[in-house]
Every structure is written in C-alpha cells, then in structure tokens.
Scaffold this motif. Structure first.
Motif, PDB file in Angstrom:
ATOM      1  N   HIS A 148      -2.184  -2.944  -9.413  1.00 45.08           N
ATOM      2  CA  HIS A 148      -0.795  -3.282  -8.972  1.00 45.08           C
ATOM      3  C   HIS A 148      -0.156  -3.441 -10.350  1.00 45.08           C
ATOM      4  O   HIS A 148      -1.055  -4.394 -11.256  1.00 45.08           O
ATOM      5  CB  HIS A 148      -1.034  -4.727  -8.384  1.00 45.08           C
ATOM      6  CG  HIS A 148       1.298  -5.671  -7.840  1.00 45.08           C
ATOM      7  ND1 HIS A 148       1.755  -5.961  -8.668  1.00 45.08           N
ATOM      8  CD2 HIS A 148       1.052  -4.848  -6.689  1.00 45.08           C
ATOM      9  CE1 HIS A 148       2.758  -5.808  -7.447  1.00 45.08           C
ATOM     10  NE2 HIS A 148       2.779  -5.863  -7.038  1.00 45.08           N
ATOM     11  N   SER A 199      -0.236  -4.526   2.713  1.00 49.79           N
ATOM     12  CA  SER A 199       0.238  -4.231   1.081  1.00 49.79           C
ATOM     13  C   SER A 199       0.583  -5.938   0.820  1.00 49.79           C
ATOM     14  O   SER A 199       0.598  -6.198   1.368  1.00 49.79           O
ATOM     15  CB  SER A 199       1.920  -3.477   0.806  1.00 49.79           C
ATOM     16  OG  SER A 199       1.978  -4.452   2.038  1.00 49.79           O
ATOM     17  N   MET A 221      -4.452  -0.855   4.504  1.00 47.96           N
ATOM     18  CA  MET A 221      -3.145  -0.700   4.025  1.00 47.96           C
ATOM     19  C   MET A 221      -3.010   0.244   5.385  1.00 47.96           C
ATOM     20  O   MET A 221      -1.839   1.483   4.816  1.00 47.96           O
ATOM     21  CB  MET A 221      -3.595  -0.084   2.838  1.00 47.96           C
ATOM     22  CG  MET A 221      -3.976  -0.665   1.484  1.00 47.96           C
ATOM     23  SD  MET A 221      -3.118  -2.159   1.659  1.00 47.96           S
ATOM     24  CE  MET A 221      -4.271  -2.981   0.585  1.00 47.96           C
TER      25      MET A 221
END
Length: 639
Positions: free
Chosen positions: A385, A504, A559
């Motif tokens: 991230h 997410s 995900m």
C-alpha cells in the motif's frame, strides 16, 4: 465414580465437546494442591461407546498440544506461559494424567449451573456435590447446552438451576425392532405387506404412515375381531427396516405408552433478500447531534451504520465513537478535555519504553522479545500500500511506536502476531498517532478473546461457527466434516484479524464499521463467515475438494469478495435462522437470545451439602457476603 486412575482411562477416545478456562474448585478425594487449577472440561466418547465428562489440567493439555496439536501454533503469543517441557516427558505426562477427573454419564445423577453461569456442580450420589468447577469466561451455559444433547434432563421444581438426569426409556428404541416382532399383520394381509414394501421406494413418507397406522390400531383396539395372526418373515421385516432408513434425514420417531408419531424434521424458512442501504452522510450525522455536540439518537446512528456503513468524509469522527474513544453523550467541549488528557496519558506510556536504557533492555527478556516481534511484523505489514511502501517510511515508525506503547498499556497481553494487521487501517484513516492508539485500544477490547493465551476464545468461535454452519447449511457442513475440515481451522485467519486479509482497505473499513455496531447480534462476524462459505458451497461440493483443496480455495478468495453482497447474504442468513421455530440452545446462545425455558431467578434456598476437601469448605472466589445477598435478589455482580 468421579475420579479414575491413569490405568482406568481409555487410551482411545473422542472429544465431542471441549471448553477451556475451567477452574477446579472442589473435588472429593482430591489433594488440596489440585484445587484452583485451570483446565479443560470435555464431553468424551470412549472407545466402547460410553460417554463421560472429563476435566484435564492445563499442564496435560500443554504436553498434548506440543506433541499433537500443531495447528494452534498459528498464534504465537509472547507472554508468561512457559512452553519448555521437562526432559522426563513420561513421568510428567503420567503425573498429569493422574489428575484427570472423569464422571461417567451413566452414573451422573444431578448437575447445577449457578453463579451467573460461572459455576457448575456435578453429583453421582444423592445430596453431595462431588465436583465443582468455575468457568472463568462465565459461559457455563454453553457446556450445559451441549451436555443436554447427551443426557435427558429435567429441572427440579425447587431450584430451576438444578438438573436431574432422567433414566432413558428402553421403549424409545422401538425402531430397532423388526416389524416382524411387532406382529401387526393378519393372515390375509400378505399382499398388503408386499405392497407396503414396494411402495416404500415410490412413497416412503406416506407408506410409513400407513404401516404405523396399523400399529396404532393394535395399540388402541388390541387383537379383538382379528381372524388370526401370522408372523411376518424376517426378510420382509428387514426390507421394511431398510426402506425406512431413507427417511432418517427428514424424520424422527417418538414413542409413548399409547402411540408412535413420526415427526418431519423442520426446515429453515425462506432466506430473505435484504438490500444494503446508503452510508451515513455528513448531513444525517450532524442532524443527529444537539447544538453542544452530543449524539442524540445512538441507536438510530448504529442502525444507519449497520444498514449502509459510514461516508468516508466523516469516518474520522464516527469511528472514534464506534471504538469507544469518544463517549456518545459527551459535548464538544468535554471531548476536547478528554483528548487533552488522553494525549498526555499516551505520551507518558510512550516515554516509559523510549527512555529504557540498553542495560535495562538486556535484563528484560519479555520486553526485548516483544520489541523484536513488533519490529519484524511492522516491516511486513501492508508494504504494497502506498501509505506504508518504501524504505524508511515514517508511517511505519508511527505504526511501531503505537504497538510498542500498547505493550506498555497492556503488558499482560503485550503484542501478538496479527495486531499490526488490525492497526494498519486505523492509522491509514485517522493519521493522528494519539487518536489511532486509543481507537486501537477500543478495537482490541472488542476482539480481546482472539488473543487469549490458551486460545480459548478462538477455539470457541470455531465451535460456534461449526454449529451455525450446520444449522444454516447442513449439506455443506456434512461435506466439510467428510473432508477433515469440520473443525473450521481454515477460517482461523478470517476470525483472528476480522477478515483484514480478505478485503481491500476500502472494503475492510466498510465491513469493520458495520461489525462495530454490534448489530444484529454480537456474533454477526460468524454470519459473515457462513455467508462467504455459502457463496462457495456449490464449488466446494461439486468439485469434491479435500482438506488441502479447501484450504487453498479459501485462501484464494482473498481480495475477490464483494463486501456488500456478503453483508446482504449474512443479514439474510441471520433473519432466516432467527425466524426458525426449532432453534437449539447452542444456536440461541450464539444469537444472544434466551435459551428454552431460561429466565433469571433468585435461588430459593441455601446450597445443598457441599464437598469439603481437607476440611476446607468451598467458596466462590472473590464473593463477599454482600455479593451473595445481591446475587440472591437477582442482581448481576459480574465478579
């Protein structure tokens, strides 16, 4: 009776149910050194088919777990529990086995659940409680619910907390008799018999009713008026019995002294389709506060958040309330004072570990080990991230500082692998170090049982999940059990970090804020698990996945899940289950609703004669005379 020697304990047995965190308070014939020991209370089936209640001390569990139960090494808590074993394994094991307490169910006469579901007593002899156990987590009613699956009980009239074990009715096993033994057919009904046999294949339910209607005629009217009797051949009886086995999945049989009734097993009502709502908006949020900043409609806010989540623009404010950092009834002025005090408290704790010298650290192994684990986990948390990516990222330093300060805030728990996963989205959203810390504290309070030293919280959640799945989707539960996956270990990661690695950052924020509302029940996260599994049911069954394939398939879902669809399905499953008329006590406990026939009542009379060990009469830990009076009038002291 209640205690067996090591030689008497069967080597091959199966645990039907286990409950951790159970303290031995009293036991006749036991040394006083054994009392106040923590262990596991189990319902066990022996190799010969008999069943018993078994209490095992934790030192035996530790030896067994280090040699047999490696699945639970997933949670590596650094704490006070010592994992090193004596070099003399054989003697240690034998000594621990000698401390096991066993109560055969066929000898059990009465048992009692009292003290706000924290204490259970068992008796195999009239008038004396031989064994008394204290449930540290206050969940004795769960053990009672499972025990009632294996013994027939009735509550005593003078004390609704005391159960008497009812002797089983031998006649209830009537289905094991052949139809030939019942002798319900006359000489001229041979054709009827063969018609019944052949019709079982086409119309099993209706044909069964026909057969039993003949039995009813015999019971009510006897053999009067019948022209004679003819024994049905064993072959015909066997055919009838085999044909009836097709009904086992949908029917049960109850016999009384006068008749037999076939009851069709109830099915779940239709599952409602519940669409998601819109997020709580800035306008609605501001409209639900008075001019001084107090939230006026707390329940309404929770409902709105449960239905649609929170608009991202106001998450920074709303999350502080959901995570118990800001009290709902505080004014804006009071919150400013609170934040100032919390900021000073945070930096005071942070200074404690930041000012520790190298010499102090070298002599403080527990602190040193926790610091090392925090550093390792931080360096591998969400590095893909942008907020945490790159070398020398200052956000990683803040993440580490918060976790180290939490070690000082809660040194009994310290740091456990998985906490960095919980913290990362909070820091990403809130940004401020102090606010993030106190929101993290609130989150940890909600999921503290996930990180129990003995993993009792995680094990109980997996048991509850298995029960819930069996009730909601018995076909899938049966398939998983046939593939050595009935223990639900493949859901461990979901529960430990509340699905953090399955969604997410944007979706996990939505899911978490919905779960933080506590609606529609405290265990709604288990319904999320059931919803995910339900969405994969056809794949898991049609492809006949085994244990390894199930684990891989579940991990590959990461995900790839639609959070709104999962939330909608989970809510539909909840309403489908809670509307069912045949809820078991186990399901009721998971749903947080009263069990059948349960209601709080003060105990009408003093305790019966209680066991004494070495002259010491048992008492509840920490219970004063005033607390006993409060308990008698029905007030929950939560001690």
């Amino acid at each position: 009776m209640s205690c067996s020697s090591v030689e008497d304990i069967p080597e091959q047995c199966k645990d039907l149910f286990t409950q951790d965190g159970v303290l031995l308070k009293a036991s006749i014939g036991r040394s006083i050194s054994d009392l106040n020991s923590i262990g596991m209370l189990c319902i066990v089936q022996n190799s010969d088919g008999t069943k018993c209640i078994e209490w095992r001390p934790n030192d035996l569990i530790t030896i067994d777990s280090d040699t047999q139960d490696q699945e639970w090494a997933v949670v590596n808590t650094i704490g006070r529990r010592q994992r090193t074993l004596s070099g003399n394994m054989t003697s240690d094991y034998a000594a621990a086995r000698a401390r096991i307490i066993r109560i055969p169910l066929d000898e059990l006469k009465t048992f009692k659940c009292s003290r706000n579901n924290q204490q259970m007593q068992f008796s195999t002899k009239q008038g004396v409680w031989q064994n008394t156990f204290y449930f540290q987590h206050g969940n004795a009613e769960i053990f009672v619910a499972y025990l009632k699956n294996h013994v027939k009980t009735a509550k005593t009239r003078h004390d609704r907390n005391t159960y008497v074990v009812v002797e089983p009715n031998i006649e209830s096993q009537v289905l094991n008799r052949s139809f030939a033994e019942l002798d319900i057919f006359t000489e001229n009904t041979t054709d009827v018999v063969w018609n019944l046999v052949s019709n079982f294949k086409q119309r099993p339910y209706e044909t069964t009713l026909e057969a039993f209607s003949k039995l009813t005629d015999i019971v009510y009217y006897g053999n009067e008026g019948m022209n004679g009797k003819r024994d049905v051949s064993e072959e015909v009886a066997e055919l009838l019995t085999k044909s009836m086995s097709a009904l086992e999945d949908t029917t049960t049989v109850t016999r009384t002294d006068e008749y037999e009734v076939i009851n069709v097993k109830p099915t779940l009502p239709p599952r409602p389709c519940i669409p998601r709502g819109t997020p709580l908006s800035t306008e609605k949020w501001e409209g639900l506060q008075d001019p001084e900043g107090r939230v006026t409609e707390i329940d309404g806010v929770r409902q709105l958040i449960f239905r649609g989540g929170v608009a991202h623009s106001i998450r920074n404010s709303v999350w502080k309330y959901l995570l118990d950092y800001h009290p709902w009834r505080m004014t804006d002025a009071e919150i400013k004072i609170l934040q100032k005090r919390k900021t000073e408290e945070y930096f005071s704790m942070k200074l404690q570990w930041r000012s520790m010298t190298d010499g102090q650290e070298s002599r403080f192994s527990e602190y040193r080990d926790r610091k090392s684990l925090v550093e390792k986990d931080v360096n591998r948390t969400d590095r893909t991230h942008p907020f945490f990516a790159g070398d020398n990222n200052p956000n990683l330093m803040v993440l580490q500082d918060i976790l180290m300060t939490y070690v000082m805030y809660n040194f009994d728990l310290g740091y456990v692998q998985g906490m960095s996963d919980i913290l990362a989205p909070l820091l990403l959203l809130l940004g401020n170090e102090v606010d993030t810390f106190w929101c993290f504290v609130g989150f940890m309070e909600k999921i503290a049982s996930n990180f129990d030293m003995d993993q009792a919280g995680m094990k109980q959640q997996l048991v509850n999940l298995q029960q819930l799945l069996t009730f909601a989707s018995p076909e899938l539960a049966k398939h998983l059990a046939s593939k050595d996956s009935g223990n639900m270990y493949f859901c461990f990661r979901w529960l430990l970090v509340w699905f953090k690695r399955e969604f997410s950052h944007r979706d996990i924020m939505r899911l978490w804020e919905v779960l933080w509302t506590g609606l529609p029940c405290a265990n709604f996260h288990l319904f999320i698990c059931v919803a995910i599994l339900d969405s994969e049911k056809d794949v898991l069954i049609s492809k006949d996945y085994g244990f390894t394939e199930i684990l891989k398939h579940v991990n590959d879902l990461s995900m790839c899940l639609d959070v709104d669809r999962i939330l909608s399905t989970a809510e539909g499953i909840y309403h489908q289950i809670i509307s069912a008329p045949h809820l078991s006590d186990q399901i009721r406990i998971i749903l947080g609703i009263p069990t059948v026939g349960s209601r709080p009542e003060p105990e009408p009379e003093p305790e019966p004669q209680t066991s004494q060990t070495n002259g010491n009469v048992e008492t509840d830990p920490g219970q004063t005379d005033m607390e006993e009076v409060m308990y008698q009038i029905g007030l929950d002291m939560n001690f």
